[in-house]
Write a protein that holds these residues in place. Structure first.
Motif, PDB file in Angstrom:
ATOM      1  N   PRO A  13       0.369  38.857  -3.477  1.00 56.02           N
ATOM      2  CA  PRO A  13      -0.055  38.746  -4.876  1.00 56.02           C
ATOM      3  C   PRO A  13      -0.880  37.506  -5.150  1.00 56.02           C
ATOM      4  CG  PRO A  13       2.306  38.351  -4.629  1.00 56.02           C
ATOM      5  CD  PRO A  13       1.823  38.871  -3.331  1.00 56.02           C
ATOM      6  N   LEU A  14      -0.620  36.433  -4.369  1.00 55.14           N
ATOM      7  CA  LEU A  14      -1.444  35.249  -4.565  1.00 55.14           C
ATOM      8  C   LEU A  14      -2.892  35.513  -4.187  1.00 55.14           C
ATOM      9  CD1 LEU A  14       1.010  32.556  -3.134  1.00 55.14           C
ATOM     10  CD2 LEU A  14       0.571  33.140  -5.533  1.00 55.14           C
ATOM     11  N   LEU A  15      -3.071  36.304  -3.113  1.00 52.54           N
ATOM     12  CA  LEU A  15      -4.436  36.668  -2.734  1.00 52.54           C
ATOM     13  C   LEU A  15      -5.047  37.607  -3.758  1.00 52.54           C
ATOM     14  CD1 LEU A  15      -3.951  37.244   1.107  1.00 52.54           C
ATOM     15  CD2 LEU A  15      -5.050  35.291  -0.018  1.00 52.54           C
ATOM     16  N   LEU A  16      -4.226  38.516  -4.268  1.00 50.44           N
ATOM     17  CA  LEU A  16      -4.743  39.442  -5.274  1.00 50.44           C
ATOM     18  C   LEU A  16      -5.145  38.723  -6.556  1.00 50.44           C
ATOM     19  CD1 LEU A  16      -2.224  42.419  -4.874  1.00 50.44           C
ATOM     20  CD2 LEU A  16      -4.620  42.343  -4.152  1.00 50.44           C
ATOM     21  N   SER A  17      -4.437  37.612  -6.834  1.00 49.45           N
ATOM     22  CA  SER A  17      -4.748  36.887  -8.064  1.00 49.45           C
ATOM     23  C   SER A  17      -6.139  36.296  -8.044  1.00 49.45           C
ATOM     24  CB  SER A  17      -3.721  35.769  -8.298  1.00 49.45           C
ATOM     25  OG  SER A  17      -3.829  34.798  -7.279  1.00 49.45           O
ATOM     26  N   ALA A  18      -6.683  36.166  -6.840  1.00 47.34           N
ATOM     27  CA  ALA A  18      -8.051  35.657  -6.741  1.00 47.34           C
ATOM     28  C   ALA A  18      -9.060  36.678  -7.227  1.00 47.34           C
ATOM     29  CB  ALA A  18      -8.357  35.267  -5.302  1.00 47.34           C
ATOM     30  N   CYS A  19      -8.650  37.943  -7.268  1.00 49.05           N
ATOM     31  CA  CYS A  19      -9.536  38.984  -7.808  1.00 49.05           C
ATOM     32  C   CYS A  19      -9.596  38.821  -9.313  1.00 49.05           C
ATOM     33  CB  CYS A  19      -9.006  40.372  -7.445  1.00 49.05           C
ATOM     34  SG  CYS A  19      -8.842  40.651  -5.668  1.00 49.05           S
ATOM     35  N   ALA A  20     -10.749  38.505  -9.806  1.00 41.36           N
ATOM     36  CA  ALA A  20     -10.874  38.155 -11.228  1.00 41.36           C
ATOM     37  C   ALA A  20     -10.660  39.375 -12.117  1.00 41.36           C
ATOM     38  CB  ALA A  20     -12.252  37.553 -11.488  1.00 41.36           C
ATOM     39  N   LEU A 108       5.561  30.653 -20.172  1.00 46.38           N
ATOM     40  CA  LEU A 108       4.869  30.007 -19.057  1.00 46.38           C
ATOM     41  C   LEU A 108       5.747  28.985 -18.347  1.00 46.38           C
ATOM     42  CD1 LEU A 108       1.457  29.388 -20.872  1.00 46.38           C
ATOM     43  CD2 LEU A 108       1.899  31.090 -19.090  1.00 46.38           C
ATOM     44  N   LEU A 109       6.869  28.631 -18.940  1.00 49.24           N
ATOM     45  CA  LEU A 109       7.711  27.579 -18.403  1.00 49.24           C
ATOM     46  C   LEU A 109       8.951  28.162 -17.724  1.00 49.24           C
ATOM     47  CD1 LEU A 109       7.592  25.185 -21.495  1.00 49.24           C
ATOM     48  CD2 LEU A 109       6.164  25.073 -19.436  1.00 49.24           C
ATOM     49  N   PRO A 110       9.564  27.396 -16.824  1.00 50.04           N
ATOM     50  CA  PRO A 110      10.828  27.863 -16.242  1.00 50.04           C
ATOM     51  C   PRO A 110      11.911  27.965 -17.313  1.00 50.04           C
ATOM     52  CG  PRO A 110       9.877  26.053 -14.959  1.00 50.04           C
ATOM     53  CD  PRO A 110       9.098  26.137 -16.223  1.00 50.04           C
ATOM     54  N   LYS A 111      12.880  28.844 -17.055  1.00 50.72           N
ATOM     55  CA  LYS A 111      14.002  29.015 -17.966  1.00 50.72           C
ATOM     56  C   LYS A 111      15.256  28.493 -17.281  1.00 50.72           C
ATOM     57  CE  LYS A 111      12.185  33.071 -20.362  1.00 50.72           C
ATOM     58  NZ  LYS A 111      10.865  32.981 -19.748  1.00 50.72           N
ATOM     59  N   LEU A 112      16.147  27.976 -18.058  1.00 53.45           N
ATOM     60  CA  LEU A 112      17.399  27.447 -17.540  1.00 53.45           C
ATOM     61  C   LEU A 112      18.533  27.909 -18.439  1.00 53.45           C
ATOM     62  CD1 LEU A 112      18.847  25.646 -15.462  1.00 53.45           C
ATOM     63  CD2 LEU A 112      18.521  23.718 -17.064  1.00 53.45           C
ATOM     64  N   ASP A 113      19.475  28.652 -17.857  1.00 53.79           N
ATOM     65  CA  ASP A 113      20.646  29.132 -18.585  1.00 53.79           C
ATOM     66  C   ASP A 113      21.895  28.501 -17.987  1.00 53.79           C
ATOM     67  OD1 ASP A 113      19.127  30.844 -20.188  1.00 53.79           O
ATOM     68  OD2 ASP A 113      19.144  32.400 -18.643  1.00 53.79           O
ATOM     69  N   GLY A 114      22.866  28.286 -18.793  1.00 59.98           N
ATOM     70  CA  GLY A 114      24.133  27.752 -18.338  1.00 59.98           C
ATOM     71  C   GLY A 114      25.267  28.711 -18.666  1.00 59.98           C
ATOM     72  N   THR A 115      26.213  28.870 -17.744  1.00 58.46           N
ATOM     73  CA  THR A 115      27.359  29.752 -17.969  1.00 58.46           C
ATOM     74  C   THR A 115      28.642  29.045 -17.564  1.00 58.46           C
ATOM     75  OG1 THR A 115      27.184  30.734 -15.758  1.00 58.46           O
ATOM     76  CG2 THR A 115      25.987  31.826 -17.540  1.00 58.46           C
ATOM     77  N   ILE A 116      29.674  29.325 -18.296  1.00 56.83           N
ATOM     78  CA  ILE A 116      31.020  28.844 -17.966  1.00 56.83           C
ATOM     79  C   ILE A 116      31.946  30.058 -18.022  1.00 56.83           C
ATOM     80  CG2 ILE A 116      32.932  27.356 -18.627  1.00 56.83           C
ATOM     81  CD1 ILE A 116      30.949  25.450 -19.874  1.00 56.83           C
ATOM     82  N   THR A 117      32.659  30.299 -16.918  1.00 54.32           N
ATOM     83  CA  THR A 117      33.563  31.444 -16.867  1.00 54.32           C
ATOM     84  C   THR A 117      34.933  30.982 -16.392  1.00 54.32           C
ATOM     85  OG1 THR A 117      32.942  31.975 -14.586  1.00 54.32           O
ATOM     86  CG2 THR A 117      31.671  33.030 -16.350  1.00 54.32           C
ATOM     87  N   SER A 118      35.927  31.693 -16.845  1.00 59.40           N
ATOM     88  CA  SER A 118      37.295  31.416 -16.409  1.00 59.40           C
ATOM     89  C   SER A 118      38.048  32.739 -16.338  1.00 59.40           C
ATOM     90  CB  SER A 118      37.992  30.457 -17.380  1.00 59.40           C
ATOM     91  OG  SER A 118      39.324  30.180 -16.938  1.00 59.40           O
ATOM     92  N   SER A 119      38.797  32.934 -15.246  1.00 56.39           N
ATOM     93  CA  SER A 119      39.537  34.177 -15.095  1.00 56.39           C
ATOM     94  C   SER A 119      40.884  33.908 -14.426  1.00 56.39           C
ATOM     95  CB  SER A 119      38.734  35.193 -14.279  1.00 56.39           C
ATOM     96  OG  SER A 119      38.510  34.697 -12.956  1.00 56.39           O
ATOM     97  N   SER A 140      15.214  30.086 -13.666  1.00 53.36           N
ATOM     98  CA  SER A 140      14.365  31.217 -13.266  1.00 53.36           C
ATOM     99  C   SER A 140      12.948  30.933 -13.725  1.00 53.36           C
ATOM    100  CB  SER A 140      14.876  32.538 -13.876  1.00 53.36           C
ATOM    101  OG  SER A 140      14.841  32.484 -15.288  1.00 53.36           O
ATOM    102  N   TRP A 141      12.004  31.542 -13.051  1.00 57.48           N
ATOM    103  CA  TRP A 141      10.593  31.297 -13.379  1.00 57.48           C
ATOM    104  C   TRP A 141       9.768  32.461 -12.888  1.00 57.48           C
ATOM    105  CZ3 TRP A 141       6.474  29.620  -9.832  1.00 57.48           C
ATOM    106  CH2 TRP A 141       5.269  29.326 -10.500  1.00 57.48           C
ATOM    107  N   GLU A 142       8.799  32.859 -13.714  1.00 57.97           N
ATOM    108  CA  GLU A 142       7.855  33.905 -13.323  1.00 57.97           C
ATOM    109  C   GLU A 142       6.490  33.270 -13.079  1.00 57.97           C
ATOM    110  OE1 GLU A 142       5.565  37.902 -15.019  1.00 57.97           O
ATOM    111  OE2 GLU A 142       7.344  37.140 -16.058  1.00 57.97           O
ATOM    112  N   ALA A 143       5.962  33.466 -11.893  1.00 61.45           N
ATOM    113  CA  ALA A 143       4.626  32.958 -11.576  1.00 61.45           C
ATOM    114  C   ALA A 143       3.596  33.823 -12.299  1.00 61.45           C
ATOM    115  CB  ALA A 143       4.394  32.996 -10.068  1.00 61.45           C
ATOM    116  N   GLY A 147      -2.406  35.822 -15.109  1.00 59.02           N
ATOM    117  CA  GLY A 147      -2.736  35.277 -16.431  1.00 59.02           C
ATOM    118  C   GLY A 147      -2.247  36.085 -17.605  1.00 59.02           C
ATOM    119  N   GLY A 148      -1.343  37.044 -17.397  1.00 57.62           N
ATOM    120  CA  GLY A 148      -0.873  37.843 -18.515  1.00 57.62           C
ATOM    121  C   GLY A 148      -0.147  37.018 -19.557  1.00 57.62           C
ATOM    122  N   ASN A 149       0.732  36.109 -19.121  1.00 58.13           N
ATOM    123  CA  ASN A 149       1.454  35.259 -20.068  1.00 58.13           C
ATOM    124  C   ASN A 149       0.515  34.256 -20.739  1.00 58.13           C
ATOM    125  OD1 ASN A 149       3.845  36.559 -19.470  1.00 58.13           O
ATOM    126  ND2 ASN A 149       4.469  35.058 -17.913  1.00 58.13           N
TER     127      ASN A 149
END
Length: 490
Positions: A13-20, A108-119, A140-143, A147-149
């Motif tokens: 996909p990085l090579l494909l991204s060069a296709c304008a 366009l930016l990375p996302k950061l989620d936090g979770t706390i679980t107890s069982s 998580s992050w989407e490259a 350029g859609g985003n």
């Protein structure tokens, strides 16, 4: 071998991204006339009036209401803009557009989620009960390979800029509406004065005719004609008062001001002489001052970006996720602390078959782009028309003003002569009434013409953008612009 395949899978996909990707241009040209066909009102036309220079500049135009030297007009405009639902709706749209822009930028930016679980787990004997507590961070992050985003972010920003311009457009519209109604009320009050004088004159003629008829110097039919004329004048006066009341009601609705307060302010305020703007030149680039033209321009940019987003959706997507956390395991009195982390999965999403949905989305976005371009060019043509119409009306009212004043003076002199002859018994009442009607019509026409001229000035104020400052006016090159003309380069 496996690492090589993984590298190829990620690198593809990085090579494909060069296709304008080639979305349509975010800017188009709109042709304006090389010069206005209607003449602009210059200093010579208002040499006898207190005039304010404008020269097509933004600063003077934006301060026009203050330069009218009418504090009540400024107060009413401020009150109307504060109370206007149209302005409030424009503010709401700005907030919505700003929120959409922030959301689009966040993609366009990375996302950061936090979770706390107890069982707590109860397993089969002889295994003891256990408690597991875990805290984890999940980035998580989407490259944005194609350029859609970024296109979504650009579209959101363009619409935010358009919403901000729409707020200015709403304020200009409210100001023009209040000013029109305000000058209509001032004109109405002048017409009341003229109509009152006419009614008083007819009442006096009717009184004298009755006395003359009773003395036998005039026929009863003549006295009846005079009474009918007086009654007609009273009816006209009542109608004029009602018209003024309607203007007051309209101003109350626009400004949210108490009617009694508004009437008191109108009664206590002495309107200054009208202050027309002297315009020696009005270049075609004045259209760039119009918020509606800027809004249409931004909509073209947003539609272009949305085409790019729809095109990018047809290509692969690459996402990366991971986690880092800490866990505590407690069982049978024994506590164990654990630390965990992971990188991945790396996900490559390849659109293979969707029944033509993505291609249809591209077609739909391109159609919306074509519509935005057409709307932009139509908005520019409408702007040209409004400026031309305002200039024509200004030229017309200016040319007619001198003739209107001459007509008033002539018909007034003719009426005074006819009235003098009638009082001395040398003319009949029909001649006097004819002269009176001509005088009244000329006076009403002169006052109405003054109102029409102010309306034309207000129309030009709106057509020239109302003093709004285009945030892109100083940029060196505009992707979407009105084509420069010879008059603009002077």
């Amino acid at each position: 071998m496996k690492p090589l395949r993984l590298a190829c899978g990620i690198g593809l996909p990085l090579l494909l991204s060069a296709c304008a990707l080639t979305p349509p241009p975010s800017g188009v040209e709109a042709v304006t006339p090389s010069q206005w066909q209607a003449p602009t009102p210059g200093a010579a036309e208002t040499a006898n009036a207190a005039s304010l220079p404008h020269h097509g500049t933004l600063t003077d135009l934006s301060q026009w209401w203050q330069q009218q030297n009418d504090p009540l007009l400024v107060e009413l405009i401020d009150a109307a803009q504060a109370a206007s639902p149209t302005v409030a709706d424009a503010v709401s749209r700005i907030e919505q557009s700003r929120a959409n822009s922030v959301s689009a930028d966040a993609a366009l930016l990375p996302k950061l989620d936090g979770t706390i679980t107890s069982s707590r787990t109860n397993m089969q004997p002889p295994l003891p009960l256990s408690t597991i507590t875990q805290a984890e961070l999940q980035p998580s992050w989407e490259a944005d390979l194609f350029g859609g985003n970024r296109d979504t972010s650009r579209a959101a920003l363009a619409r935010l800029r358009g919403a901000q311009a729409n707020w200015h457009d709403a304020r200009v519209s409210v100001a023009a509406e209040v000013a029109n109604r305000y000058y209509s009320l001032r004109t109405c009050n002048k017409l009341v004065t003229v109509t009152q004088e006419d009614a008083d004159s007819r009442e006096e003629t009717a009184r004298l005719s009755d006395l003359s008829a009773k003395a036998g110097f005039q026929a009863p039919a003549t006295a009846a004609l005079a009474r009918a004329s007086a009654a007609e004048a009273r009816g006209r006066l009542t109608q004029q008062y009602a018209s003024c009341d309607l203007d007051v009601k309209a101003l109350v609705q626009l400004t949210a001001m108490d009617e009694a307060t508004l009437r008191n302010k109108m009664a206590a305020s002495t309107p200054p002489p009208t202050q027309p703007i002297v315009i020696d030149s009005l270049p075609a680039r004045v259209l760039l001052q119009r918020p509606d033209v800027f809004i249409a321009e931004q909509e073209v940019a947003a539609a272009s970006a949305e085409v790019g987003n729809a095109q990018a959706a047809r290509y692969p997507r690459l996402t990366l996720s991971g986690s880092i956390g800490a866990a505590r395991y407690h069982s049978a009195g024994v506590t164990t602390d654990l630390q965990t982390w992971s990188i991945g999965p790396i996900t490559l999403s390849l659109p293979l078959f969707d029944g033509g949905a993505r291609a249809a989305n591209v077609d739909a976005s391109e159609a919306r782009y074509d519509s935005a371009v057409s709307a932009y060019r139509g908005t520019v043509r409408q702007a040209v028309r409004e400026v031309e119409e305002a200039l024509v009306n200004l030229q017309s009212t200016s040319s007619r003003s001198k003739d209107a004043r001459a007509a008033v003076e002539g018909y007034r002199a003719a009426y005074e002569g006819a009235e003098s002859l009638y009082r001395n018994g040398m003319a009949n009442l029909l001649d006097l009434e004819d002269s009176r009607r001509l005088r009244l019509a000329s006076e009403l026409n002169a006052v109405t013409l003054e109102r029409e001229r102010m309306s034309a000035w207000i129309s030009l104020y709106r057509a020239a953008g109302g003093g709004w400052r285009n945030p892109d006016a100083g940029r060196t090159a505009s992707a979407t612009a009105i084509r420069p003309t010879s008059s603009d380069s002077e």
